[in-house]
Scaffold this motif. Structure first.
Motif, mmCIF file in Angstrom:
data_model
loop_
_atom_site.group_PDB
_atom_site.id
_atom_site.type_symbol
_atom_site.label_atom_id
_atom_site.label_comp_id
_atom_site.label_asym_id
_atom_site.label_seq_id
_atom_site.Cartn_x
_atom_site.Cartn_y
_atom_site.Cartn_z
ATOM 1 N N CYS A 1 29.722 35.297 38.233
ATOM 2 C CA CYS A 1 28.572 35.850 37.626
ATOM 3 C C CYS A 1 29.224 36.915 36.601
ATOM 4 N N SER A 2 30.518 36.708 36.499
ATOM 5 C CA SER A 2 31.262 37.715 35.526
ATOM 6 C C SER A 2 31.250 37.189 34.237
ATOM 7 N N VAL A 3 31.478 38.043 33.099
ATOM 8 C CA VAL A 3 31.353 37.706 31.933
ATOM 9 C C VAL A 3 32.708 37.026 31.402
ATOM 10 N N ALA A 4 32.691 35.935 30.786
ATOM 11 C CA ALA A 4 33.828 35.326 30.010
ATOM 12 C C ALA A 4 33.820 34.851 28.872
ATOM 13 N N LEU A 5 34.152 33.916 28.302
ATOM 14 C CA LEU A 5 33.907 32.878 27.028
ATOM 15 C C LEU A 5 34.267 33.625 25.675
ATOM 16 N N LEU A 6 34.541 34.863 25.523
ATOM 17 C CA LEU A 6 34.813 35.391 24.098
ATOM 18 C C LEU A 6 36.059 34.780 23.579
ATOM 19 N N GLY A 7 37.170 34.716 24.517
ATOM 20 C CA GLY A 7 38.578 34.318 24.322
ATOM 21 C C GLY A 7 38.591 32.903 24.259
ATOM 22 N N THR A 8 37.534 32.232 24.667
ATOM 23 C CA THR A 8 37.288 30.559 24.871
ATOM 24 C C THR A 8 36.911 30.221 23.457
ATOM 25 N N ALA B 1 43.049 27.061 39.105
ATOM 26 C CA ALA B 1 43.744 28.066 39.561
ATOM 27 C C ALA B 1 42.975 29.413 39.508
ATOM 28 N N VAL B 2 43.051 29.758 40.818
ATOM 29 C CA VAL B 2 42.279 30.950 41.076
ATOM 30 C C VAL B 2 43.045 31.798 41.998
ATOM 31 N N PRO B 3 43.290 33.337 41.704
ATOM 32 C CA PRO B 3 42.926 33.830 40.396
ATOM 33 C C PRO B 3 43.315 33.280 39.300
ATOM 34 N N PHE B 4 42.297 33.375 38.214
ATOM 35 C CA PHE B 4 42.454 32.846 36.965
ATOM 36 C C PHE B 4 43.695 33.167 36.242
ATOM 37 N N GLU B 5 44.291 32.373 35.260
ATOM 38 C CA GLU B 5 45.333 32.833 34.581
ATOM 39 C C GLU B 5 45.071 33.995 33.536
ATOM 40 N N THR B 6 43.796 33.996 32.895
ATOM 41 C CA THR B 6 43.418 35.242 32.097
ATOM 42 C C THR B 6 42.084 35.897 32.683
ATOM 43 N N LYS B 7 41.527 36.561 31.894
ATOM 44 C CA LYS B 7 40.340 37.261 32.171
ATOM 45 C C LYS B 7 39.130 36.317 32.121
ATOM 46 N N ASN B 8 39.293 35.104 31.623
ATOM 47 C CA ASN B 8 38.323 34.299 31.175
ATOM 48 C C ASN B 8 37.728 33.578 32.388
ATOM 49 N N VAL B 9 36.635 33.377 32.920
ATOM 50 C CA VAL B 9 36.287 32.886 34.083
ATOM 51 C C VAL B 9 35.667 31.514 34.112
ATOM 52 N N PHE B 10 36.400 30.599 34.968
ATOM 53 C CA PHE B 10 36.263 29.092 35.027
ATOM 54 C C PHE B 10 36.357 28.664 33.672
ATOM 55 N N GLU B 11 37.305 29.019 33.057
ATOM 56 C CA GLU B 11 37.459 28.493 31.622
ATOM 57 C C GLU B 11 37.637 27.119 31.660
ATOM 58 N N VAL B 12 38.770 26.591 32.816
ATOM 59 C CA VAL B 12 39.191 25.294 32.994
ATOM 60 C C VAL B 12 37.746 24.188 32.957
ATOM 61 N N HIS B 13 36.713 24.710 33.799
ATOM 62 C CA HIS B 13 35.596 23.935 33.952
ATOM 63 C C HIS B 13 34.827 23.813 32.600
ATOM 64 N N GLN B 14 35.129 24.956 31.837
ATOM 65 C CA GLN B 14 34.311 24.744 30.422
ATOM 66 C C GLN B 14 35.237 23.845 29.502
#
Length: 311
Positions: free
Chosen positions: A9-16, A248-261
């Motif tokens: 439910c966290s916010v991610a995506l801007l860096g992606t 990998a979890v914890p994620f490498e960056t602050k992005n959440v489930f970026e690999v899924h994206q």
């Protein structure tokens, strides 16, 4: 450590996505009507080549048994109820006194070994091939990208034994597999990752179920961001692992489930979670015929699966 399952439910995506629009990032190379993504790589000639890998006839079930105690991403749960409809107070049906059991399943599809379909993960409510949430997602079923659209996966499977690479029974949570690690393992195993493959990582993580469920759900080793880009660049059909979320979890960056994206949303590459890889790793079965015919739940986001590896 806070349970990583809650992070969805966290916010991610801007860096992606950077300055590009989500629709630009999610366009399919197979055209505006494409709904099967990387499954387009599977051609009859690849099936024939993959079938040639069968030398011994040994089969491996990659799905795990599931019950109400199987740890899953909250709030997911699952249970089976056995019933004998219409048989109360009678010895059986007809002259032969036929009796039977039926079962009712109550729960979420995303429990145990599962296929993540292309309608599962999005970027700012935009999903694979520019499909906007409001246009295709409905409580009664997805209007596009449902798992019933996924064709049978019959192709070459590749196992990358990361536990052997790190010389451990269980790879540590948060360990990310990127280009260096993937290429070194492939070279060590003398396997080449090719277009149309299904690539599966063995980490030993699944062995924690029933022994340390809390640790199992709190994190995991898995595919890193650069590793995901590398595999999608190779044109693989699907990426799987013996973990609940593949990355990998914890994620490498602050992005959440970026690999899924990167896999699902941007490349249409399927995800196979909680694959039972222990026997494949034990036998050093690094390439095999991979076969999956998932339940075709119309409009479903995911599907419980039991793929088969054949050597």
């Amino acid at each position: 450590m806070r349970n990583a399952f809650v992070l969805c439910c966290s916010v991610a995506l801007l860096g992606t996505v950077g300055t590009a629009s989500a629709q630009d990032w999610t366009k399919s190379k197979w055209g505006p009507n494409d709904e099967i993504g990387a499954a387009n790589y599977m051609k009859p000639e690849l099936v024939v080549k993959a079938a040639g890998l069968v030398k011994t006839g040994k089969t491996y079930a990659l799905g795990i048994p599931v019950d109400s105690k199987t740890p899953a991403y909250p709030p997911r749960a699952f249970k089976v109820t056995i019933v004998q409809p219409g048989q109360a107070g009678i010895p059986g049906l007809g002259p032969t006194k036929t009796t039977y059991n039926d079962d009712i399943i109550e729960g979420w599809v995303g429990v145990g070994s599962q296929l993540d379909g292309l309608g599962h993960i999005g970027v700012e409510h935009v999903y694979y091939n520019g499909n906007k949430l409001a246009d295709f997602a409905d409580p009664t079923g997805l209007k596009k990208l449902g798992v019933e659209k996924v064709p049978p996966m019959v192709t070459r499977g590749v196992l990358l034994d990361m536990a052997a690479y790190y010389n451990t029974d269980v790879v540590k949570e948060g360990t990310a597999f990127n280009v260096k690690e993937i290429e070194e393992v492939a070279k060590k195993q003398n396997v080449e990752i090719r277009q149309g493959d299904v690539v599966i990582f063995h980490t030993g993580w699944l062995s924690l179920i029933g022994k340390d469920d809390k640790r199992f759900g709190a994190g995991e080793p898995g595919l890193g961001v650069e590793g995901a880009k590398y595999l999608t660049g190779k044109g693989v059909v699907a990426v799987g692992a013996d973990t609940w979320g593949v990355e990998a979890v914890p994620f490498e960056t602050k992005n959440v489930f970026e690999v899924h994206q990167i896999l699902l949303t941007m490349n249409g590459t399927y995800i196979l979670e909680n694959m039972d890889t222990a026997e494949l790793a034990k036998d050093k079965a690094y390439e095999f015929l991979f076969v999956l015919g998932q339940p075709r739940f119309k409009g479903a986001v995911q599907s419980m699966i039991n793929p088969v590896a054949i050597r």
